[in-house]
Every structure is written in C-alpha cells, then in structure tokens.
Design an enzyme around this catalytic site. Structure first.
Site, short mmCIF file in Angstrom:
data_model
loop_
_atom_site.label_atom_id
_atom_site.label_comp_id
_atom_site.label_asym_id
_atom_site.label_seq_id
_atom_site.Cartn_x
_atom_site.Cartn_y
_atom_site.Cartn_z
N TYR A 50 10.25 11.36 -4.00
CA TYR A 50 8.96 11.89 -3.45
C TYR A 50 8.47 10.27 -2.71
CZ TYR A 50 3.96 12.23 -2.89
OH TYR A 50 2.62 12.38 -2.42
N ARG A 61 -1.87 2.65 -10.54
CA ARG A 61 -3.14 1.91 -10.45
C ARG A 61 -3.92 3.35 -10.31
NH1 ARG A 61 -4.74 -0.47 -5.11
NH2 ARG A 61 -4.72 1.71 -4.61
N ARG A 76 -4.86 15.81 -8.55
CA ARG A 76 -3.54 15.32 -7.96
C ARG A 76 -2.72 14.61 -8.98
NH1 ARG A 76 -6.57 12.70 -2.97
NH2 ARG A 76 -6.16 11.05 -4.06
N PHE A 93 3.38 -9.96 7.34
CA PHE A 93 2.98 -8.79 7.32
C PHE A 93 3.76 -8.04 6.11
CE2 PHE A 93 4.33 -4.34 8.49
CZ PHE A 93 3.29 -3.77 8.63
#
Length: 425
Positions: A227, A274, A284, A343
């Site tokens: 997933y 978290r 969910r 980044f």
C-alpha cells in the site's frame, strides 16, 4: 451604422490599450521595487558573510569554507528566483504555487528552492497526486463512485474542463478540485517526457488505491509495504525519473529504484504512525492488522484511551518505519544536484525527527503531533549537503538512543535500528 460600430471599436480599443499600458507600468514598478529589495538582501548577505564565517568556525571547527559557500549560493539562487520578469504572469501557474502552499507548507519550501528546470514539473506532479489523494480520502464517496473516479483520473490530468464541486474532506482540497483546470493547463505546457512520467505514475497509484479499497483494509505487513509503495513509493520513483529526464541526475540512479521506493515508504509510514488520532476519528484505518493483532483486536479502541499495549503497538509501528531509513541514506548519497539533494533530504530529516517525537508518546492517541516550527526551520537552514545531513541525523540518533531507558525487546530493536543508521552514514 457601420461608422458607429467602428467608432465604438476604436474607443474600446483605446480603453483596453490604456488599461494594458497601466498594468505594464505597475508591473515594471513592482519589479523595480523587488529588484531593489533583493539587492538590499544581497548586500546584507555580503555584509554579514565574514561574521558568519567566524561564528560558524567557533561553533564547529570542522565546518568547511565550501559548506558556507554552498549555503550562500543557495540563498542567492532563492533571492534571484524572487525577481519578477516583465512578462505576462501566468494565472494558472500562480494558482498552482499558491495552492501548493495551502495544501503543503513543508513541500512548498523544498519545491521552491528546486532547479528551475524541474520546479514547475514537480509542483504540478505534487498537485496532481494531491487531487488523486483527495478522491481516495473523501469519506462521502461510496466505493463504486470512488473506484470509478480513481480509475479514470489519469485520463483527465490534462483535461482543462475537469472539476468537482464537492470532493474533499478539507476546504483547501475541495477548492483544489473545483479549480483543477489551472493544474491541467500547466500540465499541458510541460514537456511530453514529463507528462508521460506523471501520467504513468498517477495511473499506477490509482490502480493500487483501488486494489486496497476492494480489499477493505490492510491485513499483512506485506500488504502494508505494498500500500505504501502505491501511495508513496511510486512518488519516489516518479521523482527519480523526472530528475534523470532533466539531466540533473545521472541515469545510473535508475538502477536503484528500490532505494527511491524506500524514500517514499519512510515518509508515508511516518505519517501513518503520527496521524493515528486524525485517521481513526475519520474512520480511516492504515495500521496493518498483522501487527495490531499482537496487541489488540481493535486498535481503534486506543483513541483517547491508551494503555501499555497501545504504546507497545505504537513503538512497533515506529520501528517498522525506521527500518527504511538506511536505504534512504543510500539514495541520498547518489544525488549530485544541490537543490535536488535538499528537496529529498529535508523531508527525510523531518520525518526522522517526527518518529523520535512520537516514539513511546501516548499523545499520539489524542492528537496529531508535529515537530516544532523552530526545529523545522533549523532543519531547512542546515540541511544543504550530505555532510550537514549527516550531522543532523547523528544528533537526532544520539538523542534518541540516550532516551531508551528500558531493556524491553521493542526498545532494543529501536536501538539496533539506530545503530544501523549510524553505520550507514
């Protein structure tokens, strides 16, 4: 009658011409003011450079002059990016960056400092996937409707008429879906090589999301990895493809897409761990049953009611996420472009700090925890090359290891994983 129409046209033409000239004059004035401001900032950077050198050397004797030069170069690049060119402002591009800041402030920072060759491309990539996530996360949509929207989304990435009025569980997400046409317009201006990457990754991600909607939850740890691959690992792979397509990174990194996948898994698993309280409140459920079943029959029962089993489960989730960080280090070692390194590295350090924050912390079962703004700023300002990344990670790891005051098996596992991180650096 013809003469009257001609006169009206001339009057309208002159009116529009004056409006345009006035707007151009205002734009030029704004540009000059901004140039003046950036020059003042540059002067400040030059003025205090000598002081920075002395202070930094006092603070860290190993700090090299080239480190400071790199940091100043990044500051100057950012200043230059602030200057507005006297050209037509693209309303859709402006919308994309404004919306990016609304839906993810953390990614706004790292995207804005990217090399201009890929800055817009990655901004659009993020917003496209944010729109896809918005469909997946909306609890109002029934299963069949959601699957249909997800399956067809990649066909509408560049559809400038595509929009939805009431999809999204947050106001900014709803507004993004209502005004998706702006994202589509900028997508259509990208080079075809970037369009193909974005379309392919989006389709794979949507298909994966549908697979798990049909499965009704995440059962095994293998499912959990799969997933997270679909919703985040693919992002790491897509970004790597963009880096290489731009020629900013060597093609050899394409041989290490498993590392790119781990970059995504680490971030996603950190967020899932978290966000326990927020996700459970919204019905969910992403924590894998194979892990949860060792501690409870229903991990949702820990919401605002944690016990020792809840804390042990939480620490197991943290360890599962932490196991990917050594591969993240290996990926970062491969990067050559300074802006791409920042980044990629900054979110990883922030995620590591977040895991340290939530570890053994019962507050996770009450609220959505985040590292402080001060700590975020420190990470952004200090993580500009691998040497500084290494210093930041070592500091977090040693602090974490010093807090492991229990001899329980889970703490020993955490300690072992932290040792592996130190060795990988």
């Amino acid at each position: 009658m013809t003469s009257l129409k001609s006169e009206n046209f001339e009057v309208l033409y002159e009116h529009e011409k004056k409006k345009r000239e006035k707007a151009e004059a205002q734009l030029e004035e704004a540009n000059q003011n901004l140039i003046m401001s950036t020059e003042l900032i540059k002067e400040a950077v030059r003025k205090y450079e000598a002081i920075y050198r002395k202070l930094l050397q006092l603070k860290d004797p190993d700090y090299k002059e080239e480190n400071l030069n790199e940091e100043i170069e990044l500051i100057n690049n950012f200043i230059n990016s602030l200057q507005i060119k006297n050209t037509t402002i693209d309303e859709s591009l402006e919308y994309c960056y404004n919306k990016l800041e609304k839906v993810s402030r953390s990614f706004t920072v790292v995207i804005n400092q990217l090399n201009p060759k890929i800055k817009d491309e990655i901004c659009v990539f993020y917003l496209v996937l944010r729109a896809l996530d918005t469909i997946e996360d909306d609890p109002k949509l029934n299963k069949d409707t959601k699957v249909k929207l997800l399956k067809n989304f990649h066909l509408n990435i560049g559809n400038e008429n595509y929009s939805h009025e009431d999809i999204g569980d947050e106001p900014d997400y709803v507004e993004l879906m209502q005004n998706y046409s702006h994202v589509a317009r900028i997508f259509n201006k990208l080079d075809e090589k970037y369009q193909r990457i974005i379309e392919e990754i989006t389709k794979k991600m949507a298909d994966g999301m549908c697979e798990f909607i049909e499965m009704k939850g995440i059962q095994s740890l293998k499912d959990y990895d799969q997933y997270c691959h679909y919703v985040a690992g693919l992002v790491g792979i897509g970004l790597t493809q963009i880096f290489v397509a731009s020629d900013l990174e060597d093609r050899k990194i394409m041989e290490k897409l498993d590392l790119a996948n781990s970059m995504g898994l680490f971030l996603q698993k950190t967020n899932i761990t978290r966000d326990y309280a927020e996700d459970v409140e919204k019905k969910r459920f992403f924590w894998p049953n194979e892990l949860c079943s060792k501690f409870t029959g229903d991990y949702g029962e820990f919401l605002r009611n944690p016990n020792n089993q809840a804390i042990d489960l939480l620490n197991s989730m943290v360890n599962n996420a932490l196991s990917h960080f050594t591969q993240c280090i290996s990926y970062l070692k491969c990067l050559q472009d300074k802006t791409i390194f920042k980044f990629c590295a900054i979110p990883q350090v922030m995620a590591l700090s977040t895991l340290q924050l939530v570890f053994n912390n019962e507050k996770v079962f009450y609220e959505n925890m985040k590292i402080s703004r001060t700590e975020s700023i420190e990470i952004v300002s200090q993580c500009f090359n691998f040497e500084q990344f290494k210093v930041l990670v070592e500091n977090f790891v040693h602090k974490w290891k010093n807090s492991l005051d229990s001899k329980c098996e889970l703490f020993q596992k955490t300690d072992s994983l932290l040792d592996e991180i130190l060795l990988a650096l």
